[in-house]
Design an enzyme around this catalytic site. Sequence first.
Site, PDB file in Angstrom:
ATOM      1  CG  ASP A  87      14.508   8.107  16.768  1.00 54.04           C
ATOM      2  OD1 ASP A  87      13.542   7.532  16.237  1.00 54.04           O
ATOM      3  OD2 ASP A  87      15.653   7.624  16.797  1.00 54.04           O
ATOM      4  CE  LYS A 100      11.892   5.454  14.778  1.00 55.08           C
ATOM      5  NZ  LYS A 100      12.870   5.065  13.791  1.00 55.08           N
ATOM      6  CE  LYS A 155      15.018   4.411  17.249  1.00 51.64           C
ATOM      7  NZ  LYS A 155      16.176   5.013  16.595  1.00 51.64           N
ATOM      8  N   GLY A 157      16.958  -0.446  14.687  1.00 51.92           N
ATOM      9  CA  GLY A 157      16.932  -1.000  13.322  1.00 51.92           C
ATOM     10  C   GLY A 157      17.303  -2.469  13.202  1.00 51.92           C
ATOM     11  CB  VAL A 188      -0.919   0.027   1.243  1.00 52.53           C
ATOM     12  CG1 VAL A 188      -1.746   1.309   1.278  1.00 52.53           C
ATOM     13  CG2 VAL A 188      -1.838  -1.187   1.253  1.00 52.53           C
ATOM     14  N   GLY A 236      18.194   2.469   8.245  1.00 47.84           N
ATOM     15  CA  GLY A 236      18.497   2.121   6.856  1.00 47.84           C
ATOM     16  C   GLY A 236      17.520   1.058   6.388  1.00 47.84           C
TER      17      GLY A 236
HETATM   18  N1  LIG Z   1      13.894   4.340   7.551  1.00 46.39           N
HETATM   19  C1  LIG Z   1      14.487   3.722   8.577  1.00 46.39           C
HETATM   20  O1  LIG Z   1      15.701   3.552   8.584  1.00 46.39           O
HETATM   21  C2  LIG Z   1      13.671   3.220   9.727  1.00 46.39           C
HETATM   22  C3  LIG Z   1      14.305   2.545  10.773  1.00 46.39           C
HETATM   23  C4  LIG Z   1      13.548   2.038  11.832  1.00 46.39           C
HETATM   24  C5  LIG Z   1      12.187   2.242  11.839  1.00 46.39           C
HETATM   25  N2  LIG Z   1      11.598   2.931  10.831  1.00 46.39           N
HETATM   26  C6  LIG Z   1      10.144   3.118  10.897  1.00 46.39           C
HETATM   27  O2  LIG Z   1       9.570   2.425   9.794  1.00 46.39           O
HETATM   28  C7  LIG Z   1       8.395   3.122   9.353  1.00 46.39           C
HETATM   29  C8  LIG Z   1       8.537   3.427   7.856  1.00 46.39           C
HETATM   30  O3  LIG Z   1       9.672   4.234   7.669  1.00 46.39           O
HETATM   31  P1  LIG Z   1      10.225   4.573   6.186  1.00 46.39           P
HETATM   32  O4  LIG Z   1      11.533   5.253   6.399  1.00 46.39           O
HETATM   33  O5  LIG Z   1      10.156   3.389   5.328  1.00 46.39           O
HETATM   34  O6  LIG Z   1       9.137   5.661   5.737  1.00 46.39           O
HETATM   35  P2  LIG Z   1       8.871   6.196   4.244  1.00 46.39           P
HETATM   36  O7  LIG Z   1      10.042   5.961   3.371  1.00 46.39           O
HETATM   37  O8  LIG Z   1       8.341   7.576   4.389  1.00 46.39           O
HETATM   38  O9  LIG Z   1       7.686   5.237   3.728  1.00 46.39           O
HETATM   39  C9  LIG Z   1       6.360   5.355   4.165  1.00 46.39           C
HETATM   40  C10 LIG Z   1       5.473   4.614   3.179  1.00 46.39           C
HETATM   41  O10 LIG Z   1       4.133   4.648   3.652  1.00 46.39           O
HETATM   42  C11 LIG Z   1       3.275   5.140   2.619  1.00 46.39           C
HETATM   43  N3  LIG Z   1       2.206   5.893   3.267  1.00 46.39           N
HETATM   44  C12 LIG Z   1       2.318   6.845   4.216  1.00 46.39           C
HETATM   45  N4  LIG Z   1       1.097   7.279   4.612  1.00 46.39           N
HETATM   46  C13 LIG Z   1       0.196   6.574   3.879  1.00 46.39           C
HETATM   47  C14 LIG Z   1      -1.207   6.572   3.801  1.00 46.39           C
HETATM   48  N5  LIG Z   1      -1.952   7.389   4.551  1.00 46.39           N
HETATM   49  N6  LIG Z   1      -1.797   5.694   2.947  1.00 46.39           N
HETATM   50  C15 LIG Z   1      -1.077   4.882   2.165  1.00 46.39           C
HETATM   51  N7  LIG Z   1       0.277   4.839   2.185  1.00 46.39           N
HETATM   52  C16 LIG Z   1       0.899   5.687   3.027  1.00 46.39           C
HETATM   53  C17 LIG Z   1       4.145   6.022   1.766  1.00 46.39           C
HETATM   54  O11 LIG Z   1       3.583   6.124   0.469  1.00 46.39           O
HETATM   55  P3  LIG Z   1       4.339   6.937  -0.705  1.00 46.39           P
HETATM   56  O12 LIG Z   1       5.529   6.069  -1.053  1.00 46.39           O
HETATM   57  O13 LIG Z   1       3.374   6.991  -1.823  1.00 46.39           O
HETATM   58  O14 LIG Z   1       4.710   8.258  -0.138  1.00 46.39           O
HETATM   59  C18 LIG Z   1       5.462   5.222   1.780  1.00 46.39           C
HETATM   60  O15 LIG Z   1       5.413   4.205   0.816  1.00 46.39           O
HETATM   61  C19 LIG Z   1       8.274   4.352  10.256  1.00 46.39           C
HETATM   62  O16 LIG Z   1       7.406   4.072  11.313  1.00 46.39           O
HETATM   63  C20 LIG Z   1       9.699   4.541  10.763  1.00 46.39           C
HETATM   64  O17 LIG Z   1       9.740   5.186  12.028  1.00 46.39           O
HETATM   65  C21 LIG Z   1      12.293   3.418   9.778  1.00 46.39           C
END
Ligand SMILES: NC(=O)c1ccc[n+]([C@@H]2O[C@H](COP(=O)([O-])OP(=O)(O)OC[C@H]3O[C@@H](n4cnc5c(N)ncnc54)[C@H](OP(=O)(O)O)[C@@H]3O)[C@@H](O)[C@H]2O)c1
Length: 423
Positions: free
Chosen positions: A194, A100, A198, A127, A41, A295
């Site tokens: 952040d 988190k 955690k 992570g 999604v 990452g």
């Molecule tokens: N990135 C990291 O390194 C990391 C590490 C640990 C934990 N996290 C956690 O993992 C989660 C995701 O992080 P991420 O970095 O992958 O975020 P991201 O790159 O911003 O991805 C979020 C995804 O969710 C989709 N989305 C957001 N709101 C939506 C909605 N209302 N309806 C449908 N789709 C929706 C976005 O769609 P679009 O692609 O169309 O914008 C995107 O595909 C977060 O909770 C974050 O705190 C991330």
Amino acid sequence: MIKVAILGVGTVGSAVAEILKRNQAVIQARSGKKIVPVVGVVKDLNKKRDVDIELTDDIESVLNRDDIDIYVELLGGVEGPHQILKRILKKGKPVVTANKALLAYHRYDLQAVSNGVAIGFEASVAGGIPIIKALREGLSANHIKSIQGIMNGTSNYILTKMMHEKVSFEQVLKEAQELGYAEADPTFDVGGYDAAHKLLILASIAYGVHGDPEDILIEGIEHISQEDIYFAKEFEYTIKLLAIAKRRGSQVELRVHPAMVPSSKMIAKVDGVMNGISVVGDAVGETMYYGPGAGGEATASSVIADIIDIAREGKSSPMLGFKNPLEESALTLMPQEEIKTKYYIRMPVKDQKGVLATIASILGSCDISIDSFLQKPGVDDKDRVTLLFATHTCKESDVKRALEKINDLEFVLSRPNMIRIEE
Ligand SMILES: NC(=O)c1ccc[n+]([C@@H]2O[C@H](COP(=O)([O-])OP(=O)(O)OC[C@H]3O[C@@H](n4cnc5c(N)ncnc54)[C@H](OP(=O)(O)O)[C@@H]3O)[C@@H](O)[C@H]2O)c1
């Protein structure tokens, strides 16, 4: 076959889809099942992305499907995904999340609604490091005495650069933003929030303690200067943004703040964007965990580990790792003002008679005893000196009271800076 729906196919979600495909054979060997991401999604279907999974922007249609075995929530946000996860759990379907921020507020609620349905959340803390597995399973025989961790890669990158390259916070932050290590709005990372999210998750597993981020001491690294770094090095300390949980009798102290750590300690050597967590148990002693805290692929590694666990074992043990209360009477959060530690206090003052005596008298009147003292002459301004005090263990509220009084003195040239010392 286990069918997986990925809610949110961004940085982490697309890595989950990719690794499930790339490592399919080994994942199947470990889980005993073929695990297939059948739908993802996203918000914007027109965005260009390199993922091999059917995509939709209609989350309702995915939530209403009966053939999905495991839902993976990687959307981000708090209240929206909270409602979504509750809906999924109430249908009896397992969920895996890396969120988190959501868990910092709603972990106990989700555990209550889950009614034994599995919730995987390994990726929500540090992570790629399996710290939740370590606490929930590997260390489950122990009373946890303390947790001390570097849990935010952005802040650690900035502090590492400041320690090694004599550059200011602002300069490194700008560079980190250009390299993609820091967000355009970095407050969440450098402000300590952040790491606090955690810490709350880990503390609920270790101690069964309740609390929201607003209830705990959170201080960021924005006020750390090269002068602090100079003094830290002088005393063989390294400055790190630490998330700390400590058992104190029937209370638990939780705090996130920059801290002076002896440079010889392992945690002081966790540099750059890496994370490191030390956990002390009464039986095992100190254990240490190190690895990438963020990452796409590193985080997806933890997400998929949870998927494999669920595919292999079905309903999992309780989310937070305990079936009955951990203590006869529940442990409570220690009020912030009661926290006791050692402090480093730095203040630039006019170089004039009586300054030291006045400051020493204020510190004494606030029950703060001085362990060591240093004076550094001003470089450009000969009438300015920097005073540095390291204190014995004293109370947070006493230090704050003393700093307010010192700040009001006419010869104090700017607000005194304080950094806690963690031996
Ligand atoms: N990135 C990291 O390194 C990391 C590490 C640990 C934990 N996290 C956690 O993992 C989660 C995701 O992080 P991420 O970095 O992958 O975020 P991201 O790159 O911003 O991805 C979020 C995804 O969710 C989709 N989305 C957001 N709101 C939506 C909605 N209302 N309806 C449908 N789709 C929706 C976005 O769609 P679009 O692609 O169309 O914008 C995107 O595909 C977060 O909770 C974050 O705190 C991330």
